[in-house]
Design a protein around this motif. Structure first.
Motif, PDB file in Angstrom:
ATOM      1  N   ALA A 111     -11.022 -16.164 -29.234  1.00  0.00           N
ATOM      2  CA  ALA A 111     -11.171 -16.554 -30.637  1.00  0.00           C
ATOM      3  C   ALA A 111      -9.917 -16.185 -31.422  1.00  0.00           C
ATOM      4  O   ALA A 111      -9.495 -16.926 -32.328  1.00  0.00           O
ATOM      5  CB  ALA A 111     -12.395 -15.891 -31.239  1.00  0.00           C
ATOM      6  N   ARG A 114      -7.328 -18.736 -30.681  1.00  0.00           N
ATOM      7  CA  ARG A 114      -7.602 -19.939 -31.467  1.00  0.00           C
ATOM      8  C   ARG A 114      -7.108 -19.774 -32.904  1.00  0.00           C
ATOM      9  O   ARG A 114      -6.491 -20.692 -33.470  1.00  0.00           O
ATOM     10  CB  ARG A 114      -9.095 -20.250 -31.460  1.00  0.00           C
ATOM     11  N   GLU A 115      -7.364 -18.625 -33.492  1.00  0.00           N
ATOM     12  CA  GLU A 115      -6.893 -18.371 -34.850  1.00  0.00           C
ATOM     13  C   GLU A 115      -5.374 -18.394 -34.924  1.00  0.00           C
ATOM     14  O   GLU A 115      -4.791 -18.938 -35.875  1.00  0.00           O
ATOM     15  CB  GLU A 115      -7.433 -17.026 -35.335  1.00  0.00           C
ATOM     16  N   ASP A 310      -7.562 -27.908 -25.957  1.00  0.00           N
ATOM     17  CA  ASP A 310      -6.996 -27.123 -27.049  1.00  0.00           C
ATOM     18  C   ASP A 310      -7.630 -25.734 -27.093  1.00  0.00           C
ATOM     19  O   ASP A 310      -8.392 -25.350 -26.199  1.00  0.00           O
ATOM     20  CB  ASP A 310      -7.179 -27.855 -28.380  1.00  0.00           C
ATOM     21  N   ASP A 312      -9.881 -24.598 -29.070  1.00  0.00           N
ATOM     22  CA  ASP A 312     -11.338 -24.649 -29.237  1.00  0.00           C
ATOM     23  C   ASP A 312     -12.024 -24.783 -27.881  1.00  0.00           C
ATOM     24  O   ASP A 312     -13.018 -24.101 -27.600  1.00  0.00           O
ATOM     25  CB  ASP A 312     -11.736 -25.837 -30.123  1.00  0.00           C
ATOM     26  N   ASP A 313     -11.506 -25.681 -27.051  1.00  0.00           N
ATOM     27  CA  ASP A 313     -12.076 -25.861 -25.718  1.00  0.00           C
ATOM     28  C   ASP A 313     -11.944 -24.579 -24.899  1.00  0.00           C
ATOM     29  O   ASP A 313     -12.866 -24.188 -24.178  1.00  0.00           O
ATOM     30  CB  ASP A 313     -11.371 -27.016 -25.006  1.00  0.00           C
ATOM     31  N   GLU A 316     -14.660 -22.163 -25.837  1.00  0.00           N
ATOM     32  CA  GLU A 316     -15.961 -22.543 -25.284  1.00  0.00           C
ATOM     33  C   GLU A 316     -16.067 -22.145 -23.811  1.00  0.00           C
ATOM     34  O   GLU A 316     -17.108 -21.645 -23.361  1.00  0.00           O
ATOM     35  CB  GLU A 316     -16.187 -24.040 -25.461  1.00  0.00           C
TER      36      GLU A 316
END
Length: 340
Positions: A111, A114-115, A310, A312-313, A316
């Protein structure tokens, strides 16, 4: 110029990992992109690597690669536990990042990656190279076309003979384990079938075995999943297997498709399709999946061409990895302190 006539990417490499020759050096040579810098744990190792593989110059440290103004993109093939810290450092330096999977040690760190990607505005891509090969695209086409009927079952197995005892993949402090190295492919391949299964799969159960002499490190793990549409899946991995096997079977109500090696289709490019009409074998080409991946990454950087991999993926996938660990009685991997 690169293969499409666009300006070649100028790529810096963190570390002198063995995988880099086939995952980046050879694809860059084939497509006209430049590997301009490399750093390793000691300069002599980096110098030997650069001389052997035609890297343009050597930096004293990973941080120096990130500070190099000629480096516009960074490839991160370090040990798993160093993916997250150096991905974030590269993004903070304004570099595009192609990171070996997984993107981080655990979902919390993913996370943060991602940020960092969102803040930087740079391209971040996780290196699930198999997804760009025509074999995987064809597997998805077979599902989407309806030839196999409604999706009922997916079975993915990624297994290899054991690495040596000193290999970092057996190190808990470096975020090692079978799921981190292999099972991430199985789980990702299952996840990528969500468009034809009513949505993302949920974990139902998992079980695994600990590596003797490596407390907390999984030697194997089997995960059971279910899609909203009712299809089920197994995502298995084993890091001390009797042979290399990287297979995926997709079963529908009217037939099935089997890829003997979906992760490295350049070694076996077959898809075997079985329906009521009979059995056929399709060959999808032995050009390296890594070459397709580098082309996709370069197109994303140069022209904004979308890619499915990306940050986000990546989050997940990492969330599903953590859930699989917990369900099998393991803890998610610990974070690793940044080291240069």
């Amino acid at each position: 110029m690169s293969e499409s006539g666009r300006e070649p990417l100028r790529i810096g490499v963190l570390g002198a990992a063995n995988i880099t020759e086939r995952s980046l050096i050879d694809p860059a040579r084939a497509t006209g992109h430049r590997v301009v810098a490399v750093a390793a744990r000691d300069r002599s190792r980096a110098e030997a690597y650069a001389a052997a593989h035609g890297v343009e110059r050597v930096c004293d440290s990973y941080a120096d690669v990130l500070a190099d103004p000629e480096v516009e993109a960074v490839y991160n093939p370090l040990a798993n536990g160093l993916h997250g810290p150096w991905n974030m450092a590269a993004l903070a330096a304004g570099k595009h990042v192609l990171s070996e999977k997984p993107s981080a040690s655990n979902a919390e760190e993913a996370a943060e990656v991602r940020e960092a990607a969102a803040k930087s505005g740079a391209v971040f891509m996780e290196a699930f190279h198999y997804l760009f090969h025509p074999l995987t695209r064809r597997l998805h086409e077979l599902v989407a076309s309806g030839e196999l009927g409604e999706l009922q079952r997916v079975e993915a197995l990624v297994a290899i003979p054991a690495p040596g005892a000193a290999d970092p993949r057996w190190s808990l402090p470096l975020a090692g384990g079978a799921v981190m190295d292999l099972g991430c492919y199985s789980l990702h391949a299952v996840r990528m079938l969500a468009p034809w299964a009513g949505g993302a799969p949920r974990l139902v159960s998992a079980r695994g075995g600990e590596r003797a002499g490596a407390p907390g490190v999984d030697e194997w793990l089997d995960a059971d999943l279910e899609f909203p549409g009712g299809a089920t899946a197994s995502a298995r991995c084993h890091m001390d297997y009797h042979e290399l096997e990287m297979s995926c079977r997709v079963v529908g109500s009217r037939g099935e498709a089997f890829a003997p090696n979906f992760v490295l289709p350049q070694l076996d490019d077959r898809i075997i399709v079985r329906t009521a009409e009979g059995e056929r074998t399709e060959h999808l080409g032995t050009r390296s999946s890594y070459t397709y991946q580098l082309e996709a990454f370069a197109a994303r950087v140069r022209t904004g061409t979308p890619v499915p991999l990306d940050a986000d993926d990546a989050l997940e996938t990492m969330t599903l990895i953590d859930a699989s660990y917990r369900a099998a009685g393991f803890e998610p991997r610990p974070r690793t302190a940044l080291a240069g």
